[in-house]
Design a protein around this motif. Structure first.
Motif, short mmCIF file in Angstrom:
data_model
loop_
_atom_site.label_atom_id
_atom_site.label_comp_id
_atom_site.label_asym_id
_atom_site.label_seq_id
_atom_site.Cartn_x
_atom_site.Cartn_y
_atom_site.Cartn_z
N SER A 1 0.89 -1.15 0.04
CA SER A 1 -0.03 -0.09 -0.02
C SER A 1 0.83 1.43 0.11
CB SER A 1 -1.01 0.04 1.10
OG SER A 1 -0.28 0.32 2.33
N PRO A 2 0.51 2.14 -0.80
CA PRO A 2 1.30 3.35 -0.93
C PRO A 2 1.44 4.21 0.40
CG PRO A 2 -0.19 3.65 -2.51
CD PRO A 2 -0.44 2.19 -1.73
N GLU A 3 0.41 4.03 1.40
CA GLU A 3 0.56 4.50 2.82
C GLU A 3 1.61 3.90 3.43
OE1 GLU A 3 -2.98 5.50 0.52
OE2 GLU A 3 -2.45 3.55 1.14
N GLN B 1 -1.47 8.91 -20.94
CA GLN B 1 -2.40 9.94 -20.92
C GLN B 1 -2.83 10.29 -19.27
OE1 GLN B 1 -3.17 12.43 -23.23
NE2 GLN B 1 -4.45 13.51 -21.92
N ARG B 2 -3.01 9.00 -18.63
CA ARG B 2 -3.39 8.95 -17.30
C ARG B 2 -2.37 10.02 -16.57
NH1 ARG B 2 -4.43 4.43 -15.12
NH2 ARG B 2 -3.81 2.90 -16.65
N TRP B 3 -1.51 10.32 -16.77
CA TRP B 3 -0.50 11.05 -16.04
C TRP B 3 -0.53 12.63 -16.35
CZ3 TRP B 3 1.74 9.29 -11.73
CH2 TRP B 3 1.93 7.86 -11.69
N ASN C 1 -6.13 10.01 -14.62
CA ASN C 1 -6.54 8.76 -14.23
C ASN C 1 -5.59 8.00 -13.38
OD1 ASN C 1 -8.62 6.77 -14.42
ND2 ASN C 1 -7.61 5.67 -16.31
N VAL C 2 -5.31 8.74 -12.21
CA VAL C 2 -4.59 8.26 -11.12
C VAL C 2 -5.04 8.50 -9.87
CG1 VAL C 2 -2.19 8.21 -10.16
CG2 VAL C 2 -2.38 8.40 -12.45
N ILE C 3 -5.37 7.34 -9.10
CA ILE C 3 -5.74 7.75 -7.69
C ILE C 3 -4.70 7.80 -6.65
CG2 ILE C 3 -7.15 6.61 -5.87
CD1 ILE C 3 -8.76 5.13 -8.11
N ASN C 4 -3.68 7.26 -6.77
CA ASN C 4 -2.48 7.22 -5.63
C ASN C 4 -1.30 7.07 -6.65
OD1 ASN C 4 -0.63 7.32 -3.58
ND2 ASN C 4 -2.18 6.33 -2.27
N PRO C 5 -0.52 8.25 -6.77
CA PRO C 5 0.80 8.01 -7.78
C PRO C 5 1.88 7.30 -7.00
CG PRO C 5 0.33 10.41 -7.03
CD PRO C 5 -0.88 9.74 -6.62
N LEU C 6 1.65 7.28 -5.66
CA LEU C 6 2.55 6.62 -4.76
C LEU C 6 2.68 5.22 -4.95
CD1 LEU C 6 2.81 8.95 -1.61
CD2 LEU C 6 4.12 8.97 -3.68
N GLY C 7 1.91 4.65 -5.62
CA GLY C 7 1.78 3.26 -5.92
C GLY C 7 2.95 2.77 -6.96
N THR C 8 3.48 3.64 -7.51
CA THR C 8 4.69 3.48 -8.54
C THR C 8 5.72 4.22 -7.89
OG1 THR C 8 5.46 3.35 -10.61
CG2 THR C 8 3.78 4.97 -10.20
#
Length: 503
Positions: A105-107, A421-423, A433-440
């Motif tokens: 999880s990004p958190e 395009q999501r970025w 189209n990104v909910i949590n960019p810290l996922g990557t």
């Protein structure tokens, strides 16, 4: 034990942004945080009672099977992703002799980087550590720790990251290398052939970029005399990672004690790679002019560290950037519409504008999201901490599952789709189209993030731009390509790129 099905979504404000966090009902009810995010000490006993979900420990027979099942080790990222789907964002698992806590999880990533301390410990393959001890050879930034690492890292930050002191030098070298690559590949387009030995050609291109950046204006005069050594490096570097990965599923000390063939092969290719790289650095040092090496000399890096740091820069840059670029080209070969958009951007912008262009950044980030060079990041925290509602003891190995979080629909809707395009940011400065960019986190985060990320971005972006400006690219075996691990992510078979020269 808390079942992970009890995890629910909750929104909270962190750093001025509303983000999704997974918290168990028990955790939400029993715990409170202070203003600085630390768990209140009165609740610590409750955290200690919560048991992290465990994958069953493999039996002795299963461990023996694992030692000979190389295919399983190559697909560890898929197995771990499946375990996250079953068990939730945190679980403990035994891999050989190692026990680790996996999180996706990004958190959790944020808390790990927040609490890792000013001198985070880096984890390198045991085979590399044993090799260094055997050869009594001190190594560069990747292997340093404590104050030694911190002092050298602070100096390099000023050159590589903030401000980007060597920006113009790096962009110029990346431009020239991209043009050279296109000129070389025209022969394959003209003959109607796929690009042969793609992997090694990208290795050589990647090494040339870092060496030319180190040398500066003298590169053009000395390229031919260095080519032999560069070819040897290109041939050997990937083999280092293959043998390292094989050793990672073995008790490495036993492999050393009994001089198993895999250990002997590893030491042979490591000897060749490090010796050639060191010899190359010494030769570069005699002829460089206004290059990155000169900037490093002028920045108070001591001579005893200079050769070590540059040697490891060459080794690391050659492998990681070569494969990251190969994955990007593979994705572009299967998305003609993205190629056309890159073509239009590349025809009407300067190199710096191309690097800064939001869509080009999207191509870069999307490729590394789907195929992260390092699918796992490892850290151990210097103090007892709370992650995902569980008490983590000081020194426990934490593994961040970037492959899993990068392909999670809760972070990236339609997560398995390649969508640069999501970025793109909307009028409210939010990604489309990104909910949590810290996922990557392809270059990690925090104090020990990748020192070469800006060079890698310039190198990859300008190479892709120039190739798409020159060719239309397809892939003959796209449906057969899967991601496997050789410590880093690599294609399961050689990628067969076919080029068609644009009019």
């Amino acid at each position: 034990m808390v079942k992970m099905s009890t995890f629910v979504n909750k929104c909270f404000v962190l750093g001025g942004k509303v983000q999704r966090v997974y918290m168990s009902k028990i955790f939400r009810e029993k715990f409170e945080f202070s203003n600085n995010g630390q768990l209140l000490s009165t609740n610590l006993r409750t955290a200690e009672k919560l048991e992290i979900p465990n994958c069953p420990k493999p039996t002795f027979i299963e461990n023996l099977k694992g030692l000979v099942c190389w295919d399983k080790a190559q697909r560890l990222h898929e197995f771990v992703d499946e375990q996250h789907r079953i068990m939730g964002p945190i679980f403990r698992m035994h891999i050989g002799a190692v026990t680790a806590i996996f999180v996706n999880s990004p958190e959790a990533y944020q808390r790990i980087f927040k609490f890792e301390g000013p001198t985070p410990q880096n984890f390198v393959p045991e085979a590399w550590t044993l090799y260094n001890e055997m050869r009594k050879c001190p190594r560069g930034l990747l292997f340093m720790s404590g104050e030694e690492w911190l002092n050298n890292r602070r100096i390099l930050n000023k050159l590589f990251l903030k401000p980007w002191t060597a920006k113009d030098l790096m962009i110029d070298c990346c431009e020239k290398a991209a043009m050279s690559l296109c000129n070389e590949w025209k022969q394959f387009a003209d003959a109607g052939n796929t690009v042969p030995d793609l992997e090694q050609r990208l290795y050589l291109w990647s090494i040339k970029v870092i060496v030319s950046t180190l040398m500066g204006t003298t590169w053009d005069r000395h390229e031919d005399e260095l080519t032999s050594d560069l070819n040897i490096l290109a041939e050997n570097l990937h083999e280092v990672f293959i043998q390292s990965a094989k050793l990672s599923v073995l008790p490495t000390k036993l492999a050393v004690k009994f001089q198993l063939p895999v250990w002997r092969k590893f030491t042979r290719v490591m000897d060749t790679s490090t010796n050639v790289a060191r010899k190359l650095v010494l030769r570069i040092g005699k002829v460089s002019n206004n290059g990155l090496l000169d900037l490093m000399r002028d920045s108070a890096i001591q001579d005893e560290y200079l050769v070590r740091i540059i040697t490891d820069l060459i080794i690391a840059a050659g492998d990681t950037t070569a494969y990251s670029t190969q994955w990007a080209l593979y994705l572009l070969a299967t998305h003609a519409e993205v190629q056309e958009r890159i073509f239009n951007i590349s025809m009407s912008n300067t190199s710096q504008d191309i690097i800064d262009h939001s869509y080009m950044k999207g191509v870069f980030r999307e490729s590394l999201r789907l195929y992260p060079t390092a699918p796992f990041l490892m850290r151990s925290l210097p103090l007892d901490s709370i992650i995902e509602g569980y008490s983590i003891a000081k020194g426990e190995l934490m593994i961040m599952s970037l492959y899993s979080s990068g392909r999670d629909n809760d972070n990236f809707p339609q997560a398995n789709e390649f969508s640069p395009q999501r970025w793109t940011r909307d009028s409210k400065n939010k990604y489309e189209n990104v909910i949590n960019p810290l996922g990557t986190l392809p270059f990690a985060a925090g104090a020990r993030s990748c020192i070469g990320r800006k060079l890698a971005e310039a190198q990859m972006t300008l190479a892709i731009s120039q190739l798409i400006k020159t060719f239309r690219i397809t892939c003959d075996n796209a449906e057969n390509i899967k991601m496997i691990l050789h410590l880093i992510s690599v294609p399961s078979e050689p990628v067969k790129l076919r080029l068609m020269t644009r009019n």
